[in-house]
Design a protein around this motif. Sequence first.
Motif, PDB file in Angstrom:
ATOM      1  N   GLN A   1      -6.648 -10.889   6.332  1.00  0.00           N
ATOM      2  CA  GLN A   1      -5.709 -11.175   5.702  1.00  0.00           C
ATOM      3  C   GLN A   1      -4.659  -9.818   6.400  1.00  0.00           C
ATOM      4  O   GLN A   1      -3.790  -9.830   4.939  1.00  0.00           O
ATOM      5  CB  GLN A   1      -6.202 -10.547   4.019  1.00  0.00           C
ATOM      6  CG  GLN A   1      -7.302  -9.183   4.323  1.00  0.00           C
ATOM      7  CD  GLN A   1      -8.253  -8.948   5.045  1.00  0.00           C
ATOM      8  OE1 GLN A   1      -8.580  -9.418   5.820  1.00  0.00           O
ATOM      9  NE2 GLN A   1      -8.409  -7.573   5.189  1.00  0.00           N
ATOM     10  N   GLY A   2      -4.751  -9.223   6.680  1.00  0.00           N
ATOM     11  CA  GLY A   2      -3.802  -8.200   7.368  1.00  0.00           C
ATOM     12  C   GLY A   2      -4.238  -6.441   6.582  1.00  0.00           C
ATOM     13  O   GLY A   2      -4.360  -6.701   5.777  1.00  0.00           O
ATOM     14  N   THR A   3      -3.669  -5.514   7.325  1.00  0.00           N
ATOM     15  CA  THR A   3      -3.872  -3.943   6.870  1.00  0.00           C
ATOM     16  C   THR A   3      -2.598  -3.406   7.408  1.00  0.00           C
ATOM     17  O   THR A   3      -1.824  -4.035   8.492  1.00  0.00           O
ATOM     18  CB  THR A   3      -5.647  -3.446   7.614  1.00  0.00           C
ATOM     19  OG1 THR A   3      -5.202  -2.574   6.934  1.00  0.00           O
ATOM     20  CG2 THR A   3      -5.015  -3.686   8.921  1.00  0.00           C
ATOM     21  N   GLN A   4      -1.865  -2.886   5.930  1.00  0.00           N
ATOM     22  CA  GLN A   4      -0.994  -1.955   6.509  1.00  0.00           C
ATOM     23  C   GLN A   4      -0.844  -0.143   7.229  1.00  0.00           C
ATOM     24  O   GLN A   4      -1.789  -0.416   7.261  1.00  0.00           O
ATOM     25  CB  GLN A   4      -0.176  -1.788   5.121  1.00  0.00           C
ATOM     26  CG  GLN A   4       1.418  -1.497   5.155  1.00  0.00           C
ATOM     27  CD  GLN A   4       2.154  -2.409   5.793  1.00  0.00           C
ATOM     28  OE1 GLN A   4       2.431  -3.308   5.287  1.00  0.00           O
ATOM     29  NE2 GLN A   4       3.141  -1.370   6.463  1.00  0.00           N
ATOM     30  N   VAL A   5       0.093  -0.796   7.870  1.00  0.00           N
ATOM     31  CA  VAL A   5       0.615   0.568   9.047  1.00  0.00           C
ATOM     32  C   VAL A   5       1.074   0.769   8.573  1.00  0.00           C
ATOM     33  O   VAL A   5       2.232   0.139   9.111  1.00  0.00           O
ATOM     34  CB  VAL A   5       0.074   0.629  10.534  1.00  0.00           C
ATOM     35  CG1 VAL A   5       0.363   1.520  11.013  1.00  0.00           C
ATOM     36  CG2 VAL A   5      -1.177   0.056  10.626  1.00  0.00           C
ATOM     37  N   THR A   6       1.757   2.200   7.915  1.00  0.00           N
ATOM     38  CA  THR A   6       2.942   2.839   7.655  1.00  0.00           C
ATOM     39  C   THR A   6       2.923   4.258   8.943  1.00  0.00           C
ATOM     40  O   THR A   6       2.288   5.206   8.616  1.00  0.00           O
ATOM     41  CB  THR A   6       3.401   2.961   6.624  1.00  0.00           C
ATOM     42  OG1 THR A   6       3.051   2.158   5.758  1.00  0.00           O
ATOM     43  CG2 THR A   6       4.517   3.726   6.110  1.00  0.00           C
ATOM     44  N   VAL A   7       4.274   4.303   9.391  1.00  0.00           N
ATOM     45  CA  VAL A   7       3.960   5.504  10.379  1.00  0.00           C
ATOM     46  C   VAL A   7       5.951   6.159   9.723  1.00  0.00           C
ATOM     47  O   VAL A   7       6.459   5.795   9.512  1.00  0.00           O
ATOM     48  CB  VAL A   7       4.055   5.010  11.943  1.00  0.00           C
ATOM     49  CG1 VAL A   7       4.452   6.723  12.662  1.00  0.00           C
ATOM     50  CG2 VAL A   7       3.040   3.944  12.618  1.00  0.00           C
ATOM     51  N   SER A   8       5.426   7.505   9.517  1.00  0.00           N
ATOM     52  CA  SER A   8       6.174   8.096   9.090  1.00  0.00           C
ATOM     53  C   SER A   8       7.334   9.317  10.087  1.00  0.00           C
ATOM     54  O   SER A   8       6.460   9.058  10.859  1.00  0.00           O
ATOM     55  CB  SER A   8       6.164   8.484   7.870  1.00  0.00           C
ATOM     56  OG  SER A   8       5.465  10.011   7.919  1.00  0.00           O
ATOM     57  N   SER A   9       8.494   9.212   9.734  1.00  0.00           N
ATOM     58  CA  SER A   9       9.449  10.540  11.276  1.00  0.00           C
ATOM     59  C   SER A   9       9.228  11.345  10.842  1.00  0.00           C
ATOM     60  O   SER A   9       8.448  12.183   9.704  1.00  0.00           O
ATOM     61  CB  SER A   9      10.167   9.033  11.348  1.00  0.00           C
ATOM     62  OG  SER A   9      11.204   9.374  10.099  1.00  0.00           O
TER      63      SER A   9
END
Length: 124
Positions: free
Chosen positions: A116-124
């Motif tokens: 189903q997917g898993t969200q990865v968010t990388v902030s700068s």
Amino acid sequence: QVRLVESGGGLVQAGASLRLSCLTSGPIFSNYAMGWFRQAPGKGREFVAGLPASGPSTFYADSVKGRFTIFRDNAKITVYLHMNSLKPDDTATYYCAVRPFATPTTRPGDYNYWGQGTQVTVSS
């Protein structure tokens, strides 16, 4: 029934690490190739890493080579994607997938089953 369940995504800062997990069905795990893909908003699904049904070989996209590691835990029937030195460009939904052959490819269409997917968010 084939079932893939991803977990481990989250919001992190650039330079951090994350480990994604993909829990699989037993028969799949030992006989088929596994792949990790990702899809950013407005972009197509792209190959990240692949693992054959058996043996030590691993395959990576050039953009993640040296930073990401794909590996399996046979006892837990789980495939992992360990991600180091994360960059904002790594931000995407990450999917694990099964290809009903022994070797992985880079083409999403070659894979029959998807999590189903898993969200990865990388902030700068």
